[in-house]
Scaffold this motif. Structure first.
Motif, mmCIF file in Angstrom:
data_model
loop_
_atom_site.group_PDB
_atom_site.id
_atom_site.type_symbol
_atom_site.label_atom_id
_atom_site.label_comp_id
_atom_site.label_asym_id
_atom_site.label_seq_id
_atom_site.Cartn_x
_atom_site.Cartn_y
_atom_site.Cartn_z
ATOM 1 N N GLU A 123 -52.154 -25.102 82.183
ATOM 2 C CA GLU A 123 -51.682 -23.755 81.853
ATOM 3 C C GLU A 123 -51.930 -22.798 83.021
ATOM 4 N N ARG B 47 -49.323 -23.391 85.604
ATOM 5 C CA ARG B 47 -48.066 -22.720 85.261
ATOM 6 C C ARG B 47 -48.084 -21.257 85.713
ATOM 7 N N PRO C 13 -45.716 -29.341 84.247
ATOM 8 C CA PRO C 13 -44.685 -28.373 83.808
ATOM 9 C C PRO C 13 -43.276 -28.946 83.929
ATOM 10 N N GLU D 42 -40.414 -27.116 83.111
ATOM 11 C CA GLU D 42 -39.414 -26.058 83.042
ATOM 12 C C GLU D 42 -38.234 -26.395 83.951
#
Length: 361
Positions: A226, A229, A285, A287
């Motif tokens: 996290e 990110r 991640p 994304e």
């Protein structure tokens, strides 16, 4: 990452419609496959491989050496190859079209373009892995490997002892070490999380409740991801197209003779330690960022007696620095034929098999 010429422009003899034999690899040639990773299972360079009946024959592959572009033959079944390469250093990459994403996270864009243009800036940030251990440290070795292709501006701003929360926007290390250098970086290497994990496993109280200790270790890894990110989001606000490569940690449970990892492995079980450390790769991640790369040291060091590569509990000796530099170089598309710029003891040939998986479309 289109717009750079591609395999056909480099003189590919076979073309997308070439006969299958045009892509049969020869000794000393670069070869591999271009395929669609329909199920998203190929998380890194080390896990990539042709999907069944699912080629991506329209994915161009480019190869450059000190003398310029190398001809690439491509075939409709997704395979590609070159002629045997002369001694030297090369860089290969897939030219991923806008809207596509490299599932195996081994498709650099801006970094490759910068190397092809003759000048590249590499910024290394994060914890103590890049700055503690036996010299020469791996960022400098990586720059040496690339030196035959481009002028390398090698900037190492990692901070020993730092944890992942100290590299998020607003934190001291982010503002003082990362922010001033990131705007013009072509490639940013991030090593984050090792100190977070070691601080957690060094707590003797964990042994009183093993199931809770295991779940706590998973939570520690999730917190690192996290924070990663947040760091990436901060970089993207300033430098939208830099390649960002996260250096996933090696499997420290393979260092069975180490006092910390040996103890942890005996109490928690080595398979449990591997599962917790592997969680970082599984949680990488995902994304829609075409410029995220993963240097999978967990897979690169698989099966090695890791204790032979360690300087101390966490950091790396000369052999480990070499392993790091070569693994990063290979993950980015680096190829060595003949004696390595790192000397006769370095790995060679290196990087002659390279597969490119596109995320399912």
């Amino acid at each position: 990452e289109g717009g750079m010429g591609g395999a056909g422009a480099a003189g590919g003899a076979g073309g997308a419609g070439g006969a299958a034999d045009d892509c049969a690899p020869a000794d000393g040639a670069l070869s591999g496959t271009r395929y669609v990773d329909a199920d998203g299972s190929d998380a890194s360079y080390y896990l990539s491989g042709q999907g069944p009946e699912d080629p991506a024959a329209d994915l161009a592959v480019r190869v450059i050496g000190a003398d310029g572009d190398v001809a690439v033959r491509t075939c409709a079944d997704g395979r590609y190859t070159t002629d045997p390469l002369a001694e030297g250093v090369y860089l290969s990459w897939a030219e991923v079209a806008d809207g596509d994403r490299c599932a195996s996270r081994n498709c650099p864009g801006r970094f490759a373009r910068a190397v092809a243009g003759g000048q590249v800036k590499i910024l290394t940030v994060g914890d103590s892995i890049p700055v503690i251990g036996d010299p020469v440290m791996f960022p400098e070795r990586l720059a040496t490997l690339l030196g035959g292709l481009a002028e390398v501006d090698n900037v190492n701003r990692a901070v020993a002892g730092s944890t992942s929360d100290q590299w998020v926007p607003g934190a001291r290390n982010y503002e003082r070490n990362l922010a001033p250098e990131m705007a013009d970086a072509d490639l940013i290497l991030i090593s984050i999380g090792g100190n977070d994990i070691v601080a957690y496993v060094n707590n003797p109280a964990l042994l009183s409740d093993i199931p809770a200790a295991v779940e706590g270790a998973r939570d520690a890894v999730r917190e690192v991801v996290e924070n990663l990110r947040l760091t990436i989001a901060g970089i993207r606000a300033v430098n939208p197209d830099a390649d960002i490569a996260y250096l996933l940690y090696a499997d420290y449970s393979q260092a069975e003779d180490d006092r910390v990892w040996g103890l942890v492995g005996r109490f928690l079980g080595r398979e449990t330690v591997q599962e917790v450390l592997g969680l970082a790769r599984d949680s990488f991640p995902d994304e829609d960022d075409d410029h995220l790369l993963l240097v999978d040291m967990f897979s690169a060091a698989d099966g090695l007696p890791l204790g032979d590569y360690l300087y101390d509990t966490l950091h790396f000796n000369g052999a480990g620095q070499q392993l790091y530099a070569e693994s990063i170089f290979e993950s980015l598309g680096g190829i060595v034929v003949g004696e390595s710029p790192l000397g006769p003891e370095a790995a060679s040939p290196l990087g002659l098999s390279r597969h490119f998986g596109l995320a399912g479309r």
